[in-house]
Design an enzyme around this catalytic site. Structure first.
Site, mmCIF file in Angstrom:
data_model
loop_
_atom_site.group_PDB
_atom_site.id
_atom_site.type_symbol
_atom_site.label_atom_id
_atom_site.label_comp_id
_atom_site.label_asym_id
_atom_site.label_seq_id
_atom_site.Cartn_x
_atom_site.Cartn_y
_atom_site.Cartn_z
ATOM 1 N N LYS A 43 -41.644 -7.322 -21.600
ATOM 2 C CA LYS A 43 -42.178 -6.321 -22.803
ATOM 3 C C LYS A 43 -42.092 -5.207 -22.366
ATOM 4 O O LYS A 43 -42.271 -4.153 -23.278
ATOM 5 C CB LYS A 43 -43.831 -6.741 -22.521
ATOM 6 C CG LYS A 43 -44.247 -7.964 -22.771
ATOM 7 C CD LYS A 43 -46.005 -7.953 -22.543
ATOM 8 C CE LYS A 43 -46.349 -9.628 -22.382
ATOM 9 N NZ LYS A 43 -47.901 -9.442 -21.841
ATOM 10 N N GLY A 44 -41.411 -4.617 -21.207
ATOM 11 C CA GLY A 44 -41.640 -3.340 -20.532
ATOM 12 C C GLY A 44 -40.654 -2.338 -21.501
ATOM 13 O O GLY A 44 -40.892 -1.043 -21.667
ATOM 14 N N GLU A 98 -33.450 -2.111 -21.487
ATOM 15 C CA GLU A 98 -34.577 -2.683 -20.160
ATOM 16 C C GLU A 98 -35.407 -1.193 -20.066
ATOM 17 O O GLU A 98 -34.966 -0.157 -20.187
ATOM 18 C CB GLU A 98 -33.603 -3.076 -19.098
ATOM 19 C CG GLU A 98 -34.448 -3.471 -18.044
ATOM 20 C CD GLU A 98 -35.398 -4.790 -18.406
ATOM 21 O OE1 GLU A 98 -36.481 -4.342 -19.151
ATOM 22 O OE2 GLU A 98 -35.430 -5.656 -17.550
ATOM 23 N N ASP A 99 -36.583 -1.457 -19.610
ATOM 24 C CA ASP A 99 -37.091 -0.324 -19.074
ATOM 25 C C ASP A 99 -36.695 -0.037 -17.650
ATOM 26 O O ASP A 99 -36.440 1.445 -17.285
ATOM 27 C CB ASP A 99 -38.848 -0.629 -19.084
ATOM 28 C CG ASP A 99 -38.831 -1.981 -18.190
ATOM 29 O OD1 ASP A 99 -38.065 -2.795 -17.769
ATOM 30 O OD2 ASP A 99 -40.295 -2.376 -18.036
ATOM 31 N N ASP A 102 -34.417 -2.803 -11.206
ATOM 32 C CA ASP A 102 -35.161 -2.804 -9.744
ATOM 33 C C ASP A 102 -34.118 -3.484 -8.866
ATOM 34 O O ASP A 102 -33.173 -2.950 -8.426
ATOM 35 C CB ASP A 102 -36.342 -3.343 -9.787
ATOM 36 C CG ASP A 102 -37.190 -3.256 -8.410
ATOM 37 O OD1 ASP A 102 -37.203 -2.171 -7.927
ATOM 38 O OD2 ASP A 102 -38.149 -4.146 -8.132
ATOM 39 N N LYS A 130 -34.082 2.284 -10.390
ATOM 40 C CA LYS A 130 -34.461 2.349 -8.956
ATOM 41 C C LYS A 130 -33.199 1.811 -7.985
ATOM 42 O O LYS A 130 -33.399 0.875 -7.351
ATOM 43 C CB LYS A 130 -35.739 1.323 -8.784
ATOM 44 C CG LYS A 130 -36.997 1.998 -8.387
ATOM 45 C CD LYS A 130 -38.081 1.209 -8.002
ATOM 46 C CE LYS A 130 -39.079 1.132 -9.040
ATOM 47 N NZ LYS A 130 -40.309 0.167 -8.321
ATOM 48 N N PHE A 151 -43.646 2.930 -7.273
ATOM 49 C CA PHE A 151 -43.930 1.940 -8.320
ATOM 50 C C PHE A 151 -44.599 2.796 -9.611
ATOM 51 O O PHE A 151 -45.328 3.590 -9.273
ATOM 52 C CB PHE A 151 -45.062 1.116 -7.942
ATOM 53 C CG PHE A 151 -45.160 -0.107 -9.122
ATOM 54 C CD1 PHE A 151 -44.477 -1.149 -8.996
ATOM 55 C CD2 PHE A 151 -46.223 -0.095 -10.019
ATOM 56 C CE1 PHE A 151 -44.489 -2.207 -9.899
ATOM 57 C CE2 PHE A 151 -46.308 -1.041 -10.980
ATOM 58 C CZ PHE A 151 -45.704 -2.154 -10.634
ATOM 59 N N ARG A 164 -49.199 0.326 -20.364
ATOM 60 C CA ARG A 164 -48.043 0.581 -21.028
ATOM 61 C C ARG A 164 -48.054 1.511 -21.892
ATOM 62 O O ARG A 164 -47.087 2.002 -22.562
ATOM 63 C CB ARG A 164 -47.803 -0.815 -21.810
ATOM 64 C CG ARG A 164 -47.509 -2.080 -20.797
ATOM 65 C CD ARG A 164 -47.135 -3.125 -21.663
ATOM 66 N NE ARG A 164 -46.889 -4.386 -21.017
ATOM 67 C CZ ARG A 164 -46.103 -5.000 -20.208
ATOM 68 N NH1 ARG A 164 -44.933 -4.278 -19.726
ATOM 69 N NH2 ARG A 164 -46.165 -6.206 -19.445
HETATM 70 P P1 IMP Z 1 -35.460 -6.835 -11.215
HETATM 71 O O1 IMP Z 1 -34.465 -5.704 -11.544
HETATM 72 O O2 IMP Z 1 -35.146 -8.179 -11.604
HETATM 73 O O3 IMP Z 1 -35.898 -6.716 -9.878
HETATM 74 O O4 IMP Z 1 -36.736 -6.803 -12.245
HETATM 75 C C1 IMP Z 1 -36.943 -5.638 -13.128
HETATM 76 C C2 IMP Z 1 -38.298 -5.743 -13.710
HETATM 77 O O5 IMP Z 1 -39.452 -5.883 -12.829
HETATM 78 C C3 IMP Z 1 -38.321 -4.564 -14.596
HETATM 79 O O6 IMP Z 1 -37.978 -5.241 -16.019
HETATM 80 C C4 IMP Z 1 -39.769 -4.523 -14.669
HETATM 81 O O7 IMP Z 1 -40.544 -5.534 -15.616
HETATM 82 C C5 IMP Z 1 -40.376 -4.950 -13.292
HETATM 83 N N1 IMP Z 1 -40.435 -3.588 -12.609
HETATM 84 C C6 IMP Z 1 -39.659 -3.345 -11.476
HETATM 85 N N2 IMP Z 1 -40.016 -2.089 -10.940
HETATM 86 C C7 IMP Z 1 -41.089 -1.565 -11.670
HETATM 87 C C8 IMP Z 1 -42.101 -0.516 -11.459
HETATM 88 O O8 IMP Z 1 -41.807 0.458 -10.920
HETATM 89 N N3 IMP Z 1 -43.098 -0.526 -12.437
HETATM 90 C C9 IMP Z 1 -43.303 -1.490 -13.381
HETATM 91 N N4 IMP Z 1 -42.417 -2.713 -13.349
HETATM 92 C C10 IMP Z 1 -41.391 -2.713 -12.546
HETATM 93 MG MG MG Z 2 -39.011 -5.476 -17.774
#
Ligand code: IMP
Ligand code: MG
Length: 177
Positions: A43-44, A98-99, A102, A130, A151, A164
């Site tokens: 949803k981000g 994508e938001d 990570d 990140k 975070f 959000r």
């Molecule tokens: P990854 O890159 O697969 O580890 O996951 C990314 C997802 O984790 C993002 O789309 C977010 O939904 C969530 N996420 C990662 N870091 C944060 C943060 O600092 N705040 C809020 N959501 C986060």
């Molecule tokens: Mg996300």
């Protein structure tokens, strides 16, 4: 739960300015595309996606998918698709929005999935990167901001489904120990 007021990391004005720059680059790159399919990762990405698409003066389609990564802190999560796109991906120039990237596990899986389905091209636009947390290499074609390992919440990003709706990206003070 206690609701704290996050400390502003990126103001609404900064995000808006950067989004305009990203939109200009996307417009240039997709000027000749026959079918641009913009896919928001739920949803981000919703707030960013809406602001970005309003700045894109291009014919485009919009769709959504939702993924979840199940795992613990020691093992990369298994990525599940909770909601798939409705529109056909074959032959489309797919732009995933994508938001935040990570670890990169979610996006690397989704990017591969789109290529496997026969997208003509697959690119990624992420508001936040990140970078220090990356475990899997992911190419971010359009990056809003690289941020430190905090975070963050707001502008679509949540903590336990809250925050959000904030118009800015902030750091939860509890994170700053
Ligand atoms: P990854 O890159 O697969 O580890 O996951 C990314 C997802 O984790 C993002 O789309 C977010 O939904 C969530 N996420 C990662 N870091 C944060 C943060 O600092 N705040 C809020 N959501 C986060
Ligand atoms: Mg996300």
């Amino acid at each position: 739960m206690s609701i704290e007021k996050p400390r502003i990391l990126l103001s609404a004005e900064e995000i808006d300015r950067r989004t305009a720059e990203l939109a200009a680059a996307i417009e240039r790159d997709y000027a000749d595309s026959e079918r641009l399919l913009v896919i928001g990762v739920l949803k981000g990405s919703i707030v960013f996606l809406v602001d970005l698409m309003k700045k894109l003066d291009l014919p485009l389609q919009v769709d959504f998918l939702q993924a979840a990564s199940y795992g613990d802190s020691t093992e990369p999560g298994e990525v599940h698709i909770l909601k798939d796109v409705d529109l056909p991906v074959r032959g489309a120039d797919v732009l995933l929005v994508e938001d935040i990237v990570d670890t990169g596990h979610t996006l690397s899986t989704v990017l591969r999935m789109m290529s496997f389905r026969g997208a003509r091209s697959v690119k990624l636009c992420a508001l936040l990167d990140k970078e220090a947390r990356r475990e899997t290499e992911v190419t971010i074609d359009y990056r809003g901001f690289t941020i430190d390992d905090h975070f963050v919440v707001g502008y679509g990003l949540d903590y336990a489904e809250r925050y959000r709706n904030l118009p800015y990206v902030g750091i939860l003070e509890a994170d700053e120990t």
